[in-house]
Design a protein around this motif. Structure first.
Motif, PDB file in Angstrom:
ATOM      1  N   GLY A   6      42.882  46.077  32.151  1.00  6.69           N
ATOM      2  CA  GLY A   6      43.649  44.844  32.015  1.00  6.69           C
ATOM      3  C   GLY A   6      44.267  44.704  30.639  1.00  6.69           C
ATOM      4  N   ASP A  53      42.629  41.214  37.936  1.00  5.29           N
ATOM      5  CA  ASP A  53      42.959  39.851  38.358  1.00  5.29           C
ATOM      6  C   ASP A  53      43.975  39.915  39.503  1.00  5.29           C
ATOM      7  OD1 ASP A  53      45.583  40.200  37.114  1.00  5.29           O
ATOM      8  OD2 ASP A  53      44.540  39.874  35.204  1.00  5.29           O
ATOM      9  N   LYS A  54      44.210  38.773  40.124  1.00 10.49           N
ATOM     10  CA  LYS A  54      45.107  38.731  41.287  1.00 10.49           C
ATOM     11  C   LYS A  54      46.554  39.096  40.942  1.00 10.49           C
ATOM     12  CE  LYS A  54      42.398  35.518  44.106  1.00 10.49           C
ATOM     13  NZ  LYS A  54      42.371  34.192  44.784  1.00 10.49           N
ATOM     14  N   VAL A  59      39.802  42.837  43.532  1.00  8.50           N
ATOM     15  CA  VAL A  59      39.799  42.196  42.218  1.00  8.50           C
ATOM     16  C   VAL A  59      38.366  42.162  41.711  1.00  8.50           C
ATOM     17  CG1 VAL A  59      40.235  40.069  40.935  1.00  8.50           C
ATOM     18  CG2 VAL A  59      41.844  40.817  42.708  1.00  8.50           C
ATOM     19  N   ALA A 104      36.408  42.265  37.708  1.00 10.47           N
ATOM     20  CA  ALA A 104      36.575  42.343  36.259  1.00 10.47           C
ATOM     21  C   ALA A 104      35.890  43.587  35.705  1.00 10.47           C
ATOM     22  CB  ALA A 104      36.001  41.091  35.597  1.00 10.47           C
TER      23      ALA A 104
END
Length: 347
Positions: A21, A56-57, A81, A83
């Motif tokens: 991310g 995340d989405k 999804v 983390a």
């Protein structure tokens, strides 16, 4: 109910990837590593599904559209999804074993290679995927700290590993070699241990994971990273590793067929100049193919030829991993195979 650790060449349902991310250490390199992961997913999907954990989405929606635009069929993608702290699925992903002929996934502790980096979300990722119904096989937690990149098996009860990693006090302090062997015998069905005491790569954060140094290609063959540059700091430790590999024997007493992988030119980080851990031993075996890390190096061609000798029945596909080594891993480190029978089928 005895367990048996699957070799990487066992038929697979899928390969798992963990997508980094914008808040991860990959942030400055995110476009580069995403392009690499897209290539990896595209190649794997030619042979089998890909399970991807996304942070995340919005990232899921963006990457799903991107992968479908690249031509990956929707039935080859399993997107979730969940983390994460980093992208190294090899070390936080589940380890597959056979029990009574059926797959079981073992979720070992992951602590960021001995507490070097934050890892709480990575450590919880396999359970998060299981909670979303990603796996058909049961997921069982284990309290031992063990990373997938630290072990390699012939599928017949022999484990290849390094003492620098598995016996490092930053992992399972207080456990002796015999303690570790007893645990892995019970949980992975390991009856024979081949401990490598030499070999390392500068820039490697893992304390000498075996998947950066030497790998089983089949029960009789080991491919290993060589070094032919006597002026390089790796020359002596990798030469000592080679000599030790030459002393190892198969269960029938015969020496292993050893395939030496060429030495790539030294790679350095363009920002601060530190050495990066480029290795050809970090290849990935999938159904019908082997994905080989490449570095835009003249030795890439030699490595491809060497792996073609090791895997004559599989296609050898190079993947440019110059972006991956910027964060101190390579191709195999990004992936975790899921053995046949372990993946839930879409409804």
């Amino acid at each position: 109910m005895a367990n048996c650790l699957y070799p990487e060449w066992h038929p697979q349902d899928a390969v798992q990837l963990t997508w980094p991310g914008p808040q991860s250490d990959w942030a400055p390199l995110l476009p580069c590593i995403e392009a690499t992961l897209e290539t990896v997913a595209l190649v794997i999907a030619r042979y089998q599904p890909v399970v991807i954990a996304l942070p995340d989405k919005p990232t899921r929606q963006r990457i799903e559209a991107r992968l479908e635009n690249l031509g990956i069929p929707a039935n080859r993608l399993r997107l979730h999804v969940a983390a994460s702290d980093d992208a190294w699925a090899r070390d936080h992903g589940p380890i597959g074993v056979a029990r009574d002929g059926k797959p079981v996934l073992l979720d070992y502790r992951f602590t960021g290679w001995g507490g070097k980096f934050p890892a709480a979300r990575d450590d919880a990722l396999s359970q998060a995927l299981a909670d979303q119904g990603a796996f058909a096989a049961p997921l069982e937690t284990r309290d031992l700290i063990l990373e997938g990149g630290a072990i390699d098996t012939d599928g017949q009860g022999t484990l290849l590993t390094t003492s620098a990693c598995l016996l490092n006090p930053n992992r399972n302090r207080g456990l002796s070699r015999s303690d570790i062997e007893a645990r892995l015998d019970k949980e992975l069905g390991i009856e024979r241990f081949l401990w490598l005491d030499h070999g390392h790569l500068e820039g490697d954060d893992t304390d000498s994971h075996i998947d950066t140094l030497a790998r089983f290609c089949n029960p009789r063959t080991i491919a290993y990273q060589g070094c032919d540059d006597e002026t390089d700091s790796h020359y002596a430790p990798l030469a000592a590793m080679q000599k030790q590999l030459e002393t190892f024997r198969q269960t029938n007493g015969q020496p292993y067929r050893l395939i030496r992988l060429p030495w790539p030119q030294a790679c350095f980080d363009p920002q601060d100049g530190h050495r990066l851990p480029a290795t050809y031993a970090n290849f990935l075996i999938i159904n019908g193919a082997v994905l080989m890390p490449s570095y835009a190096d003249p030795a890439d061609r030699l490595a491809l030829s060497a792996l073609a000798r090791a895997f004559p029945d599989r296609e050898i596909i190079p993947i440019d991993c110059r972006s991956v080594i910027r964060q101190h891993g390579s191709l195999h480190c990004l992936t975790m195979q899921l053995p046949r029978g372990s993946l839930s089928q879409p409804s």
